[in-house]
Design an enzyme around this catalytic site. Structure first.
Site, short mmCIF file in Angstrom:
data_model
loop_
_atom_site.label_atom_id
_atom_site.label_comp_id
_atom_site.label_asym_id
_atom_site.label_seq_id
_atom_site.Cartn_x
_atom_site.Cartn_y
_atom_site.Cartn_z
N ASN A 120 0.86 -1.18 0.00
CA ASN A 120 0.00 0.00 0.00
C ASN A 120 0.90 1.24 0.00
OD1 ASN A 120 -1.85 2.01 0.49
ND2 ASN A 120 -2.41 1.33 2.55
N HIS A 122 -9.76 1.24 5.00
CA HIS A 122 -8.48 1.49 5.67
C HIS A 122 -8.67 2.54 6.77
CE1 HIS A 122 -4.35 2.63 6.44
NE2 HIS A 122 -3.99 1.50 5.86
N GLU A 182 -5.50 -4.61 10.79
CA GLU A 182 -4.41 -3.65 10.99
C GLU A 182 -4.66 -2.84 12.26
OE1 GLU A 182 -2.44 -2.53 7.05
OE2 GLU A 182 -4.33 -1.46 7.09
#
Ligand code: PGA
Length: 230
Positions: free
Chosen positions: A6, A88, A157
């Site tokens: 990313n 995200h 994450e």
């Protein structure tokens, strides 16, 4: 294993092309079963050819239209992009994407048959409250998300581990992935948050880790290739 890079707001069109040429050379000997994804910034999307998949870091859930500053399906179809990152933490935080917005985006790109890397993660104060609080927080990020969709990959994450150099511990990753795997019906599950050449072996050996989503350590083709070949 899945290795996803990313780039966030890093690299230009020119440096992305150089990176891809260099990475392709370096990973020519990678295991066939390992899959590589690259998410460059939108200005660097292109029809690159090689043993990797190019995805978009974001897109607006529309074919085209009046959505200033966004890209839609028209712009992705130009380069045959069929993979997207959704949810995200940086978009949830800096772009104020609510769970409802994230879920709408997920539904739209599912309808378009995109491969979706769906990101979830808890902030530090939740991690400090203990495991049950972490799981409650993470499971709420599946509200409105069809986890039975066959082309979804989940990326766990922890926000406090992103870009900080401090990855979660093996124990934290292991227990969280074990619980998440059950909740997501054993879909592929990536870990993200300061994954790098120095810790990739340890992370990839953890049960329930099917790959990594890498920010900082993916920006340099040498470093990312070391992870893929480790
Ligand atoms: P990091 O970022 O590897 O720099 O921690 C990971 C991510 O945000 O995907």
């Amino acid at each position: 294993m899945i290795y996803a890079a990313n780039f966030k707001t890093n690299h230009t069109r020119k440096s992305t092309a150089e990176y891809i040429a260099s990475l392709s050379d370096k990973i020519a000997t990678k295991n066939d079963e390992d899959k590589v994804y690259i998410f460059p910034p939108a200005t660097a999307l292109d029809s690159y050819v090689g043993d990797f998949t190019i995805g978009t870091q974001n897109a607006y859930p529309a074919q085209n239209g009046a959505f200033t500053g966004e890209i839609g399906l028209d712009q992705l179809e130009e380069f045959d992009i069929q993979t997207i990152l959704i949810g995200h933490s940086e978009r949830r935080e800096h772009m104020a994407e609510s769970q409802e917005k994230v879920a709408q985006k997920f539904a739209f790109f599912k309808e378009q048959n995109f491969e979706i890397i769906y990101c979830i993660g808890e902030p530090l104060h939740v991690r400090e409250e203990g495991f049950d609080a972490v799981m409650d927080y993470l499971l709420a990020q599946f509200d409105g998300i069809d986890i039975s969709y066959e082309k979804v990959i989940v990326a766990y994450e922890p926000i406090w581990a992103i870009g900080t150099g401090r990855s979660a511990t093996v124990e934290e990753i292991s227990s969280t992935h074990l619980a998440l795997k059950k909740a997501i019906n054993n879909k592929p599950l990536l870990y993200g948050g300061s994954a790098k050449p120095a810790n990739i072996k340890e992370i990839s050996a953890i049960d329930g880790v099917d790959g990594v989503l890498v920010g900082s350590a993916s920006l340099d083709a040498e470093s990312f290739s070391q992870m893929i070949l480790s």
